[in-house]
Motif scaffolding. Structure first.
Motif, mmCIF file in Angstrom:
data_model
loop_
_atom_site.group_PDB
_atom_site.id
_atom_site.type_symbol
_atom_site.label_atom_id
_atom_site.label_comp_id
_atom_site.label_asym_id
_atom_site.label_seq_id
_atom_site.Cartn_x
_atom_site.Cartn_y
_atom_site.Cartn_z
ATOM 1 N N VAL A 1 0.815 -1.145 -0.031
ATOM 2 C CA VAL A 1 0.014 0.051 0.018
ATOM 3 C C VAL A 1 0.972 1.184 0.018
ATOM 4 O O VAL A 1 1.733 1.266 0.743
ATOM 5 N N ASN A 2 0.536 2.144 -0.885
ATOM 6 C CA ASN A 2 1.139 3.361 -0.864
ATOM 7 C C ASN A 2 0.383 4.268 0.158
ATOM 8 O O ASN A 2 -0.933 4.402 -0.169
ATOM 9 N N THR A 3 1.023 4.844 1.011
ATOM 10 C CA THR A 3 0.515 5.376 2.232
ATOM 11 C C THR A 3 0.649 6.931 2.285
ATOM 12 O O THR A 3 1.655 7.546 1.717
ATOM 13 N N ALA A 4 -0.008 7.622 3.153
ATOM 14 C CA ALA A 4 0.202 9.042 3.249
ATOM 15 C C ALA A 4 -0.575 9.335 4.599
ATOM 16 O O ALA A 4 -1.488 8.968 5.075
ATOM 17 N N SER A 5 0.267 10.255 5.531
ATOM 18 C CA SER A 5 -0.165 10.506 6.969
ATOM 19 C C SER A 5 -1.246 11.772 6.887
ATOM 20 O O SER A 5 -2.037 12.001 8.079
ATOM 21 N N LYS A 6 -1.562 12.453 5.782
ATOM 22 C CA LYS A 6 -2.386 13.564 5.934
ATOM 23 C C LYS A 6 -3.293 13.615 4.728
ATOM 24 O O LYS A 6 -3.737 15.048 4.026
ATOM 25 N N CYS A 7 -3.919 12.668 4.298
ATOM 26 C CA CYS A 7 -4.721 12.234 3.197
ATOM 27 C C CYS A 7 -6.117 11.827 3.768
ATOM 28 O O CYS A 7 -6.394 11.393 4.759
ATOM 29 N N GLY A 8 -6.991 12.179 2.956
ATOM 30 C CA GLY A 8 -8.550 11.688 3.280
ATOM 31 C C GLY A 8 -8.758 10.321 3.404
ATOM 32 O O GLY A 8 -9.665 9.630 4.243
ATOM 33 N N PHE A 9 -7.802 9.630 2.976
ATOM 34 C CA PHE A 9 -7.730 8.039 3.123
ATOM 35 C C PHE A 9 -6.973 7.626 4.237
ATOM 36 O O PHE A 9 -6.828 6.344 4.568
ATOM 37 N N THR A 10 -6.108 8.610 4.935
ATOM 38 C CA THR A 10 -5.355 7.939 6.117
ATOM 39 C C THR A 10 -6.239 7.067 7.087
ATOM 40 O O THR A 10 -5.436 6.350 7.567
ATOM 41 N N PRO A 11 -7.296 7.426 7.481
ATOM 42 C CA PRO A 11 -8.145 6.616 8.388
ATOM 43 C C PRO A 11 -7.910 4.821 7.745
ATOM 44 O O PRO A 11 -8.200 4.147 8.674
ATOM 45 N N GLN A 12 -7.664 4.679 6.746
ATOM 46 C CA GLN A 12 -7.434 3.472 6.087
ATOM 47 C C GLN A 12 -6.375 2.716 7.040
ATOM 48 O O GLN A 12 -6.390 1.431 6.947
ATOM 49 N N PHE A 13 -5.468 3.343 7.637
ATOM 50 C CA PHE A 13 -4.552 2.890 8.472
ATOM 51 C C PHE A 13 -5.199 1.878 9.509
ATOM 52 O O PHE A 13 -4.697 0.717 9.821
ATOM 53 N N GLU A 14 -6.213 2.214 9.976
ATOM 54 C CA GLU A 14 -7.062 1.610 11.080
ATOM 55 C C GLU A 14 -7.525 0.342 10.510
ATOM 56 O O GLU A 14 -7.258 -0.959 11.123
ATOM 57 N N LEU B 1 -4.153 1.949 -17.277
ATOM 58 C CA LEU B 1 -3.172 2.981 -16.966
ATOM 59 C C LEU B 1 -2.041 2.408 -15.941
ATOM 60 O O LEU B 1 -2.370 1.368 -15.336
ATOM 61 N N LYS B 2 -0.923 2.909 -15.987
ATOM 62 C CA LYS B 2 0.108 2.129 -15.590
ATOM 63 C C LYS B 2 0.805 3.214 -14.411
ATOM 64 O O LYS B 2 1.995 3.101 -13.830
ATOM 65 N N ARG B 3 0.053 4.115 -14.196
ATOM 66 C CA ARG B 3 0.543 5.242 -12.858
ATOM 67 C C ARG B 3 -0.575 5.033 -11.719
ATOM 68 O O ARG B 3 -1.662 4.278 -11.819
ATOM 69 N N VAL B 4 0.086 5.005 -10.579
ATOM 70 C CA VAL B 4 -0.679 5.021 -9.310
ATOM 71 C C VAL B 4 -1.318 6.373 -9.295
ATOM 72 O O VAL B 4 -0.866 7.547 -9.613
ATOM 73 N N LYS B 5 -2.657 6.536 -9.085
ATOM 74 C CA LYS B 5 -3.516 7.634 -9.184
ATOM 75 C C LYS B 5 -3.719 8.494 -7.983
ATOM 76 O O LYS B 5 -3.720 9.323 -8.000
ATOM 77 N N TRP B 6 -3.538 7.622 -6.718
ATOM 78 C CA TRP B 6 -3.748 8.474 -5.562
ATOM 79 C C TRP B 6 -3.137 7.542 -4.223
ATOM 80 O O TRP B 6 -2.546 6.524 -4.368
ATOM 81 N N ASN B 7 -3.115 8.265 -3.285
ATOM 82 C CA ASN B 7 -2.430 7.400 -2.097
ATOM 83 C C ASN B 7 -3.358 6.366 -1.675
ATOM 84 O O ASN B 7 -4.728 6.439 -1.938
ATOM 85 N N PHE B 8 -2.838 5.443 -1.125
ATOM 86 C CA PHE B 8 -3.648 4.247 -0.336
ATOM 87 C C PHE B 8 -4.090 3.193 -1.928
ATOM 88 O O PHE B 8 -5.211 2.483 -1.580
ATOM 89 N N GLU B 9 -3.390 3.299 -2.805
ATOM 90 C CA GLU B 9 -3.812 2.144 -3.642
ATOM 91 C C GLU B 9 -3.212 0.902 -3.328
ATOM 92 O O GLU B 9 -2.123 1.049 -2.575
ATOM 93 N N LYS B 10 -3.699 -0.298 -3.638
ATOM 94 C CA LYS B 10 -3.207 -1.461 -3.053
ATOM 95 C C LYS B 10 -2.777 -2.739 -3.937
ATOM 96 O O LYS B 10 -3.816 -2.616 -5.118
ATOM 97 N N PHE B 11 -1.838 -3.297 -3.829
ATOM 98 C CA PHE B 11 -1.434 -4.350 -4.839
ATOM 99 C C PHE B 11 -1.333 -5.774 -3.850
ATOM 100 O O PHE B 11 -0.676 -5.563 -2.828
#
Length: 168
Positions: free
Chosen positions: A33-46, A125-135
């Motif tokens: 998972v590509n993560t980020a600390s200050k993103c709208g998806f950050t609660p996905q850490f939980e 598409l071969k780019r990651v679009k945003w934070n919290f994309e998962k493989f």
């Protein structure tokens, strides 16, 4: 690492800048998972932590690897130490969060270049679009699935369990 043919050939940097050999995860199932600390998806850490604790308890061969990325809206500007502290204090993260990487562009982490080539996104598409994309990487080192940022970690449980049940 243009010669890399499987997930296990890569050695991204850990939070201290040391090589983290993915060969050590050979035969395991890994969610990247590509993560980020200050993103709208950050609660996905939980959700990621709950998924990790639940599945790793019964399947010690399941891992999650977080890769902080500051490429999307500068939403992870901190140092590796600050990111680690944030993840632990705010979400109790126990799965490995490695060193900050780029996932797109000229300086993209080779692992992410490989993941994107193995499993292109929507419309190829071969780019990651945003934070919290998962493989999801199976025991054989091949990419089994790719999900957008909006996909909640708990919804991946069935796919992960299917990968855990598969033999190499």
């Amino acid at each position: 690492m243009a010669s890399a043919t499987s997930f296990y050939d890569f050695k991204p940097k850990d939070k201290r800048g040391q090589e983290y050999s993915l060969a050590d995860l050979k035969g395991k199932v890994v969610l990247i998972v590509n993560t980020a600390s200050k993103c709208g998806f950050t609660p996905q850490f939980e959700g990621l932590e709950k998924l990790y604790k639940d599945l790793h308890a019964t399947h010690p061969d399941f891992y999650i690897l977080g890769f902080p990325c500051n490429q999307f809206g500068s939403q992870d500007p901190g140092t590796n130490d600050q990111i680690q502290e944030f993840c632990q204090l705010n979400y109790g993260v126990t799965f490995p969060v490695l060193g900050k990487v780029d996932v797109n562009g000229d300086k993209a982490e080779p692992l992410f270049e490989w993941l994107k080539n193995e499993k292109p996104g929507l419309m190829g598409l071969k780019r990651v679009k945003w934070n919290f994309e998962k493989f999801l990487v199976g025991r054989d080192g091949k990419v089994k699935g790719r999900w957008a940022s909006t996909t909640k970690p708990e919804s991946l449980r069935g796919e992960i369990e299917k990968a855990l049940a598969a033999k190499v």
